[in-house]
Design an enzyme around this catalytic site. Structure first.
Site, PDB file in Angstrom:
ATOM      1  N   HIS A   1     -28.261  28.346 -21.671  1.00 43.09           N
ATOM      2  CA  HIS A   1     -27.346  28.612 -20.557  1.00 43.09           C
ATOM      3  C   HIS A   1     -26.027  27.843 -20.645  1.00 43.09           C
ATOM      4  CE1 HIS A   1     -30.745  30.738 -18.941  1.00 43.09           C
ATOM      5  NE2 HIS A   1     -30.133  31.022 -17.816  1.00 43.09           N
TER       6      HIS A   1
ATOM      7  N   LYS B   1     -42.511  29.744 -14.932  1.00 39.41           N
ATOM      8  CA  LYS B   1     -41.461  29.278 -14.044  1.00 39.41           C
ATOM      9  C   LYS B   1     -42.036  28.587 -12.817  1.00 39.41           C
ATOM     10  CE  LYS B   1     -37.043  29.964 -12.108  1.00 39.41           C
ATOM     11  NZ  LYS B   1     -35.756  30.646 -12.209  1.00 39.41           N
TER      12      LYS B   1
ATOM     13  N   ARG C   1     -27.603  28.355   9.547  1.00 45.82           N
ATOM     14  CA  ARG C   1     -28.227  27.231   8.826  1.00 45.82           C
ATOM     15  C   ARG C   1     -29.636  27.542   8.319  1.00 45.82           C
ATOM     16  NH1 ARG C   1     -26.037  24.208  13.284  1.00 45.82           N
ATOM     17  NH2 ARG C   1     -23.943  23.506  12.757  1.00 45.82           N
TER      18      ARG C   1
ATOM     19  N   HIS D   1     -23.210  30.284 -20.232  1.00 46.90           N
ATOM     20  CA  HIS D   1     -22.273  30.275 -19.105  1.00 46.90           C
ATOM     21  C   HIS D   1     -20.831  30.237 -19.608  1.00 46.90           C
ATOM     22  CE1 HIS D   1     -25.318  28.643 -15.899  1.00 46.90           C
ATOM     23  NE2 HIS D   1     -25.476  29.918 -16.160  1.00 46.90           N
TER      24      HIS D   1
ATOM     25  N   GLU E   1     -34.407  20.323  -9.625  1.00 44.96           N
ATOM     26  CA  GLU E   1     -33.847  20.056 -10.941  1.00 44.96           C
ATOM     27  C   GLU E   1     -33.463  18.592 -11.145  1.00 44.96           C
ATOM     28  OE1 GLU E   1     -31.731  23.363 -12.559  1.00 44.96           O
ATOM     29  OE2 GLU E   1     -30.465  22.071 -13.784  1.00 44.96           O
TER      30      GLU E   1
ATOM     31  N   LYS F   1     -33.226  29.131  -6.606  1.00 44.96           N
ATOM     32  CA  LYS F   1     -31.806  28.884  -6.871  1.00 44.96           C
ATOM     33  C   LYS F   1     -30.993  30.058  -6.347  1.00 44.96           C
ATOM     34  CE  LYS F   1     -31.615  25.798 -10.836  1.00 44.96           C
ATOM     35  NZ  LYS F   1     -31.014  25.622 -12.169  1.00 44.96           N
TER      36      LYS F   1
ATOM     37  N   ASN G   1     -32.756  26.016 -18.444  1.00 47.40           N
ATOM     38  CA  ASN G   1     -31.381  26.366 -18.805  1.00 47.40           C
ATOM     39  C   ASN G   1     -31.187  26.488 -20.313  1.00 47.40           C
ATOM     40  OD1 ASN G   1     -30.185  26.488 -16.166  1.00 47.40           O
ATOM     41  ND2 ASN G   1     -30.532  24.288 -16.062  1.00 47.40           N
TER      42      ASN G   1
ATOM     43  N   GLU H   1     -34.353  36.479 -21.160  1.00 50.88           N
ATOM     44  CA  GLU H   1     -34.996  35.420 -20.366  1.00 50.88           C
ATOM     45  C   GLU H   1     -36.499  35.372 -20.652  1.00 50.88           C
ATOM     46  OE1 GLU H   1     -33.441  33.164 -18.445  1.00 50.88           O
ATOM     47  OE2 GLU H   1     -31.534  34.052 -17.824  1.00 50.88           O
TER      48      GLU H   1
ATOM     49  N   ARG I   1     -36.950  20.793 -14.796  1.00 53.61           N
ATOM     50  CA  ARG I   1     -36.449  22.131 -14.494  1.00 53.61           C
ATOM     51  C   ARG I   1     -35.228  22.486 -15.336  1.00 53.61           C
ATOM     52  NH1 ARG I   1     -35.973  25.286  -8.728  1.00 53.61           N
ATOM     53  NH2 ARG I   1     -35.010  27.148  -9.618  1.00 53.61           N
TER      54      ARG I   1
ATOM     55  N   HIS J   1     -25.439  38.510 -18.122  1.00 50.16           N
ATOM     56  CA  HIS J   1     -25.970  37.149 -18.179  1.00 50.16           C
ATOM     57  C   HIS J   1     -27.007  37.007 -19.300  1.00 50.16           C
ATOM     58  CE1 HIS J   1     -27.382  33.243 -16.887  1.00 50.16           C
ATOM     59  NE2 HIS J   1     -28.601  33.713 -16.684  1.00 50.16           N
TER      60      HIS J   1
END
Lengths: 362, 362
Positions: B245, B224, B118, B249, B234, B140, B242, B182, B238, B262
């Site tokens: 993206h 960032k 955990r 994606h 997010e 992330k 993306n 990016e 935030r 990517h």
């Protein structure tokens, strides 16, 4: 209906305890803000309680996923079935996962909620005594690994816990007894008065007295809420909740998950912890006997399986999450109602405890 | 050496940027409080940089796990290899996971750190430009699902990020270009001045000018860090990160993870976002051309693969994490340096964007 609060700042949430809550329309709907939910249950609980829960969620678009039952299903593979279903049915980040079942269902569903799209809304509807008094409260979620129990998971709090005492009527007696192990745990670790109350009422609790059961669930949830509020991520005090669990996890793991119920393993683990506490000179023989006697009256096992050697115990306990610097940290009793964490246990005393129950010492 | 801070209260952490940091003794050891670590790397990066990192971690008991390389390995199955290794080698809750590699290594290792027992200590040592400017910063973590990218994961912050500019010298040119996608993103979404700086220096950055590269990494990390500090999970702003993206994606997923890098998919996605922004009347044809031209000069693709039909795009975009109430939320440009999230895009304009690049519209 009793309402308690787990006080965790912006992650605070209510626990509702009472009879007939599961079918009460509108109780849960305010906690499903997105209007869409996936109810995760298992093949034993769903036929008994799913329809009632669905009816109470009027206005919510509910999907359901019925998993197989049992501790052996608490794996990453089963977790992935939840993700498959969420994605196939295009659940968005605004969805809510509702766990309807015992500890396994709650732990799996909670970890899925923590991880799906990096975190979605989560509700616990525990249907076993064990889940109502322990696993549904406090935010521990996760799955087992072949090399250790609950080794993979997250701290992730539900938005609400709904403990309907009526569902205990449909609980098999073995499960009720297993739940009482965790109930007794709260007395042993921090509330001597509650322990004495349990000595008085254990037969009525087993016989299914709803009012006493509600009272017991309330006291256990209060104890747990207090400890979790003080130490959400188990930096210190929360470890006391693992009384009996270091021995117990080893038993579950050695026997194969699900052969002994979690509560049964914890019951024996608590007897072993009491035994070790006595050997350390901390509690009297009489106190150790009181602990063992109450656990025995609850119909729970008080001796570990003969086939687990002390060497196997040591190996399995060495991967416990509480191990620090190679030392196993045991939760032990200073007296009934007063538990502490102790890492310096003489190997000879530990060996005696591991052997005390077994027919032979190997 | 440049030091930045990601300001997240008690989860704040430093980003160190500079040449030769990887082999500097003692830089990371204060961030390995338990004295024990598992370095997770991949078969491409490990031969280049692992020995150097290990030397710098004098006094730390280091295990290593070398995974296969590539986006197709970012799965729950690979994640489980990390858990296997941690448990087989009896890593305790006090251990530290160190990700040495690109975005895939960082995302996998970060999610493993979030979930093992955990949550254990986590350090990012990004070895690609893409990871240095984007994926290693902000917490992330996660893995892909066959039905969607990054669908399973956690927000989990590292204790420190170490960006050694020297490692970019060993980076294949295709990876360097993908990282520049990016970099350009930060200019487009929030910093017009930086965009203009990139128009001036793109050739030198591609040619490997270390000082300019360090400068670019610093500015991107600052951008960032600012956005993440304002919106860690997010809830709002935030999402601007993306940009490109949603389309990107879909391209990665349609082509099979890893076929397009990517950064390549994001590059094309940004051209498509600029195109759609222009069709909405938000940015001028000239601004859309400037965006496309810089991306093209970086040697990146500006047109989606012909074999992805607009219908397939729509299906894949519908499972994006930003979908809300069934509506795809696009990150679009009000002007260069000013991005916004927009859910109300007329289907006809979107269709035109999806078809604009393709030879035929199917």
């Amino acid at each position: 209906m009793i309402e308690l609060t787990v006080a965790l700042g912006e992650r605070s949430y209510p626990i509702l305890i009472g009879a007939g809550l599961l079918g009460t329309p509108g109780l849960l709907t305010p906690y499903v803000p997105g209007g869409r939910a996936l109810i995760v249950s298992n093949e034993v609980v769903a036929p008994l309680h799913l329809a009632s829960l669905q009816r109470s969620l009027e206005g919510v678009q509910c999907d359901t996923l019925i998993l197989p039952d049992g501790e052996h299903t608490k794996t990453l593979q089963t977790l992935n079935l939840i993700f498959d279903r969420l994605l196939e049915s295009r659940h968005e980040r605004s969805t809510t996962l509702i766990a309807l079942g015992g500890g396994v269902t709650g732990d799996l569903t909670g970890f899925a909620a923590a991880s799906y799209q990096r975190g979605v809304n989560f509700i616990q509807v525990p249907t076993t005594l064990l889940a109502q008094v322990d696993s549904s409260v406090g935010g521990k979620t996760g799955v087992n690994h072949p090399l250790g129990k609950n080794m993979i998971g997250a701290f992730y709090q539900p938005k609400i816990v709904l403990a309907d005492i009526d569902v205990l009527k449909t609980l098999p007696e073995r499960e009720l007894r297993a739940g009482l192990a965790e109930v007794i745990k709260y007395g042993l670790l921090g509330n001597a008065e509650f322990f004495a109350w349990l000595e008085m009422h254990i037969d009525a609790l087993l016989a299914g007295d709803s009012e006493l059961q509600a009272q017991a669930v309330k006291i256990c949830c209060e104890e747990k809420a207090r400890i979790v509020a003080a130490d959400e991520r188990e930096g210190g005090k929360r470890a006391l909740l693992n009384l009996g669990h270091t021995f117990g996890h080893a038993i579950e793991s050695a026997m194969g998950y699900g052969v002994w119920l979690h509560g049964e393993a914890v019951a024996t683990g608590m007897v072993m912890a009491a035994d070790l506490s006595h050997r350390l000179g901390w509690i009297s023989a009489e106190e150790a006997s009181r602990a063992r006697a109450l656990i025995e009256r609850a119909g729970l096992p008080v001796v570990p399986p003969e086939q687990i050697s002390s060497g196997q115990f040591m190996t399995l306990m060495a991967v416990d999450k509480k191990v620090q610097g190679g030392k196993i940290r045991f939760v032990l009793l200073r007296q009934i109602g007063d538990a502490v964490v102790e890492a310096d246990v003489p190997a000879s005393l530990l060996q005696q405890t591991l052997c005390a129950g077994a027919a032979l010492c190997r």
